[in-house]
Enzyme design. Sequence first.
Site, PDB file in Angstrom:
ATOM      1  N   GLU A   1       0.738  -1.001   0.018  1.00 53.59           N
ATOM      2  CA  GLU A   1      -0.091  -0.050   0.189  1.00 53.59           C
ATOM      3  C   GLU A   1       1.049   1.315  -0.022  1.00 53.59           C
ATOM      4  OE1 GLU A   1      -4.428   0.528   1.756  1.00 53.59           O
ATOM      5  OE2 GLU A   1      -2.962   0.863   3.325  1.00 53.59           O
TER       6      GLU A   1
ATOM      7  N   HIS B   1       6.840 -27.254   3.008  1.00 53.44           N
ATOM      8  CA  HIS B   1       5.964 -28.128   2.675  1.00 53.44           C
ATOM      9  C   HIS B   1       4.766 -27.860   1.648  1.00 53.44           C
ATOM     10  CE1 HIS B   1       8.102 -30.724   5.436  1.00 53.44           C
ATOM     11  NE2 HIS B   1       8.002 -29.647   6.232  1.00 53.44           N
TER      12      HIS B   1
ATOM     13  N   LYS C   1     -13.763   1.407  -3.873  1.00 53.58           N
ATOM     14  CA  LYS C   1     -14.835   1.573  -3.021  1.00 53.58           C
ATOM     15  C   LYS C   1     -16.059   2.227  -3.462  1.00 53.58           C
ATOM     16  CE  LYS C   1     -11.287   2.447   0.705  1.00 53.58           C
ATOM     17  NZ  LYS C   1     -10.804   3.352   1.459  1.00 53.58           N
TER      18      LYS C   1
END
Length: 548
Positions: free
Chosen positions: A357, A388, A512
């Site tokens: 950000e 793994h 947004k």
Amino acid sequence: MSIRETSAWQALETHLYKDMHDVHLKQLFQDGPRFEQFSRSAAGITLDFSKQRIKSETFDKLLDLAREAGVPKAIERLLSGERVNHTEDRPALHTALRLPKDATLHVEGEDIVAAVHKSLARMETLVTKLHAGQWRGATGKAVTDVVNLGVGGSDLGPLMITTALDEFAADDVHEINLHFASTIDGSQLAEVLPQLNPETTLFIYSSKSFGTIDTAANAQTAVDWLKSILGDDDTLIKRQHFIGVSTKPEKMTEWGIDPEHQLLFWDWVGGRYSLWSAIGLPIALRIGMEGFRRLLDGAHRMDEHFRSAPVEDNLPVLFALLGIWNVNFLDIRSHAVLPYDGRLKHLPGYFQQLEMESNGKSVTNEGEKVDYSTCPVLWGEIGPNGQHAFYQLLHQGTQSVACDFLAPIDRYSNVEEEGLRNNLKTQHRLALANCFAQSRVLMLGDDAVSSENEAPIYKRYQGNQPSSTLLFERLDPETLGALVALYEHKVFVQGTIWNIDSFDQWGVELGKQIANETDSILRNHAGHENMDDSSRHLIEAVWNLSSH
Ligand code: F6P
């Protein structure tokens, strides 16, 4: 002038082409000892960057780049409170939140240290009340559970730190269970609320802007849940069951948070840099104000080092330069953060916001498109679990990933029961062995094994993958504070060299706005006619299914 046109950048390009092009890390290690030359320590953290693909000349030229980009001056400007956040025309003063009480920092005529410590004192009052079991809900029962409602910077920092420092939990206090709810879809509330008693549950409405829809939606669900059991008295419910943390007192008051239960911070604290402010309330609830102050002290130690150490010894500056070398010269645009300590499981997510950000930008401070790469994609996982899962790609994939290995040296010394302590210490030794083994194999490839390697090609390891190792004595509040501050400052130095604003986040705004419009279309079952074909069909699929 673009940073690419500076003589230091061009010298690095020439050096890459002439001296570094075909150089393998194992060769660099054959040339002589590297650890002493390429490691530094500060504030309890040792940074071993000897496994980075650099030579002495690379190191010197990177330091020239820092100087030519004006890094020392930029550090001064940041720490003294100049308006380094150009697009929002304000300072970025998270470091002021960690200044000791007797310090002064005048920013535009006001000593902000006094205000910071006043806010800490207010925070302490609330923490003390909760820890004394004196905060009572609407029916008079003491609060036992606190749910932090917040997202991004209002969630990730407190979540990461409270998880990492759980063993430093304040003792001899009324027990408070902490919970975190961030996601707009309500998943976490759906899981946690049925297990809680509304009479004894307190919510922290944590939002810098007090306008984030994700947190507003969670808060509304919380209010309705409280009311369904405790009755409809909105004022009483919000007074007894909510604390607000924000930079917007008027919005908190309008929503119904009692001014006595509001904690304030300042617009010069970026959301992703806010865990040091009142946003850190859940941290103080978990480890006490004393623990919270230790966290601030650790970060302050790193700030002081950042301010005063010469570039060649300055941990954040060096860490930043290595990142620049990997991204801009070696073209490694993926960066993994790999803690070998399960308590740091939220650290990669936290750094993801901090770095991406802050530096996921493509326009310079002068408003021009950059002509070089900026922030790499940052990701990560608890190292041993990653081994793994995705380390296959690190060892044999087609692209390089720069790795940060992080580990404490000592662990479990405080476990009282001897048998358990011994077992756990053995496990920690195993974790360290894996950590060191991985960075070694990434560096050396097949040469990590001493015997002649006759393996078929699919079993071969090319090595030459750069990594840094961050080693610290133990994970305690001071060290974690310093570690987070180290990454914060690294981000700033890289932003300075890339000539971008590390403190704004305009790239999140359009999403947004469009989400709001889309929600109104979903709700009204109309208005999608002019949308693109994909979005129209997705919306129709929802309507079709919800009408059955
Ligand atoms: O949308 C991004 C963002 O603004 C982050 O920068 C911030 O940390 C997060 O949302 C939450 O914002 P707020 O604390 O204002 O609710």
